[in-house]
Scaffold this active site. Structure first.
Site, PDB file in Angstrom:
ATOM      1  N   ASN A  75     -10.208  15.170  -1.164  1.00 12.39           N
ATOM      2  CA  ASN A  75      -9.178  16.132  -1.608  1.00 12.39           C
ATOM      3  C   ASN A  75      -9.190  17.410  -0.792  1.00 12.39           C
ATOM      4  O   ASN A  75     -10.013  18.141  -1.028  1.00 12.39           O
ATOM      5  CB  ASN A  75      -8.978  16.223  -3.049  1.00 12.39           C
ATOM      6  CG  ASN A  75      -8.060  17.417  -3.585  1.00 12.39           C
ATOM      7  OD1 ASN A  75      -7.023  17.612  -2.891  1.00 12.39           O
ATOM      8  ND2 ASN A  75      -8.237  17.900  -4.589  1.00 12.39           N
ATOM      9  N   LYS A  81      -7.431  19.834  -0.493  1.00 14.75           N
ATOM     10  CA  LYS A  81      -6.607  20.893  -0.956  1.00 14.75           C
ATOM     11  C   LYS A  81      -5.793  21.879  -0.045  1.00 14.75           C
ATOM     12  O   LYS A  81      -5.325  21.223   1.033  1.00 14.75           O
ATOM     13  CB  LYS A  81      -7.593  21.975  -1.845  1.00 14.75           C
ATOM     14  CG  LYS A  81      -8.666  20.942  -2.675  1.00 14.75           C
ATOM     15  CD  LYS A  81      -9.558  22.157  -3.491  1.00 14.75           C
ATOM     16  CE  LYS A  81     -10.208  21.062  -4.345  1.00 14.75           C
ATOM     17  NZ  LYS A  81     -11.029  21.759  -5.275  1.00 14.75           N
ATOM     18  N   HIS A 107      -3.966  17.213 -11.271  1.00  6.53           N
ATOM     19  CA  HIS A 107      -5.429  18.159 -10.733  1.00  6.53           C
ATOM     20  C   HIS A 107      -5.552  19.268 -11.622  1.00  6.53           C
ATOM     21  O   HIS A 107      -4.465  19.998 -11.603  1.00  6.53           O
ATOM     22  CB  HIS A 107      -5.370  18.425  -9.088  1.00  6.53           C
ATOM     23  CG  HIS A 107      -6.628  18.773  -8.717  1.00  6.53           C
ATOM     24  ND1 HIS A 107      -7.139  20.400  -9.027  1.00  6.53           N
ATOM     25  CD2 HIS A 107      -7.839  18.149  -8.109  1.00  6.53           C
ATOM     26  CE1 HIS A 107      -8.530  20.109  -8.552  1.00  6.53           C
ATOM     27  NE2 HIS A 107      -8.772  19.040  -7.928  1.00  6.53           N
ATOM     28  N   GLU A 138      -6.338  22.156 -10.958  1.00  9.88           N
ATOM     29  CA  GLU A 138      -5.889  23.399 -10.129  1.00  9.88           C
ATOM     30  C   GLU A 138      -4.398  23.374 -10.506  1.00  9.88           C
ATOM     31  O   GLU A 138      -3.703  24.521 -10.700  1.00  9.88           O
ATOM     32  CB  GLU A 138      -6.130  23.443  -8.653  1.00  9.88           C
ATOM     33  CG  GLU A 138      -7.756  23.771  -8.673  1.00  9.88           C
ATOM     34  CD  GLU A 138      -8.455  23.221  -7.492  1.00  9.88           C
ATOM     35  OE1 GLU A 138      -7.623  22.769  -6.516  1.00  9.88           O
ATOM     36  OE2 GLU A 138      -9.618  22.895  -7.388  1.00  9.88           O
ATOM     37  N   GLY A 150     -15.838  22.533  -7.680  1.00 17.51           N
ATOM     38  CA  GLY A 150     -15.754  23.666  -6.420  1.00 17.51           C
ATOM     39  C   GLY A 150     -17.035  24.494  -6.970  1.00 17.51           C
ATOM     40  O   GLY A 150     -17.197  25.596  -6.440  1.00 17.51           O
TER      41      GLY A 150
END
Ligand code: PEP
Length: 264
Positions: A13, A15, A106, A108, A185
């Site tokens: 991913n 991002k 996700h 986020e 992260g």
């Protein structure tokens, strides 16, 4: 079929990274890794979720590889078809562009971009109706884990999508990614034992939902890197990884895929 026969998935991913020039470099480096030490299709499914800007060019790059590498959209519109939805890309448009996979839920997007259960269900419904496979992300926050709510939160997130997933779609149109939010992260990972325990709970929860519970791929995500991938790959209910930061390096991502490929 038992859980151990699920072909693992390793999905990168990216991002909101990286720039177009880097994408080409990444594709070349990853191809070199695969040329030097091929990873057979039946050992590991590999996929990458770049930004929309690179989705099609990366897909074209992958056609020159010695194996299939899929591209995954990082998101999809909550609205179906075509129409006046400025900035959105629908499931049907993805399907027209031969993009067959999409990430939904996700953390986020849940936390920063307003994706609540109703929106997630709409996205999943339209994605499935258009023939896409959904990588559905679930995971608890640190506070929820510390309050002993992790399992209930994650199982509820799985149950949330039951109304829009038909019995036959669980097996090969839904991939679940368990991503504890506190491990994304941050460099902190769940221990392989903790991750395995949650994956086993998710699979147990799936038994109430589908007869295919043993055939649903459940990926772990949260600071997976080459150094810890083999530990996760060794767990019976962890069928792959969703990889953020480490997927931006082609060689790191390759090593993670190789670890999961070695599992079979
Ligand atoms: C992710 O964003 O899905 C993720 C798991 O990120 P990272 O690997 O960087 O923790």
């Amino acid at each position: 079929m038992s859980v151990s026969t699920i072909v693992p998935w390793v999905i990168g991913n990216w991002k909101m990274n990286p720039a177009t020039a880097d994408v080409q470099k990444w594709a070349q480096q990853f191809n070199q890794c695969l040329q030097l030490a091929p990873i057979a299709q039946q050992q590991c499914n590999i996929a990458v979720a770049p930004t929309y800007l690179s989705l099609i060019s990366l897909k074209e790059n992958f056609t020159g590889y010695n194996r299939t590498v899929h591209v995954v959209a990082q998101d999809v519109s909550r609205f179906p078809g075509t129409g006046a939805y400025t900035g959105d890309i629908s499931a049907q448009l993805l399907q027209d562009a031969h993009v067959s996979y999409v990430l939904v839920g996700h953390s986020e997007r849940r936390e920063l971009l307003g994706d609540d259960t109703q929106i997630l269900c709409a996205k999943i419904k339209h994605a499935l109706d258009a023939g896409l496979t959904v990588v559905y992300c679930v995971g608890e926050s640190l506070a929820q884990r510390e309050n002993g709510e992790a399992e209930a939160v994650v199982l509820q997130q799985v149950k949330d999508i039951v109304p829009v997933v038909s019995a036959d779609q669980w097996e090969d149109r839904i991939i679940i990614a368990y991503e504890p939010i506190w491990a994304i992260g941050t460099g902190k990972t769940a221990s392989a034992d903790d991750a395995q325990a949650m994956h086993a709970k998710i699979r147990e929860g799936l038994k109430q939902i589908t007869a295919a519970s043993d055939r649903v791929a459940i990926l772990y995500g949260g600071s997976v890197k080459p150094e810890n991938a083999a530990d996760f790959a060794a767990c019976p209910d962890i069928n792959g990884a969703l990889v953020g930061g480490a997927s931006l390096s082609a060689t790191s991502f390759y090593k993670i895929a190789a670890s999961f490929a070695g599992k079979k």
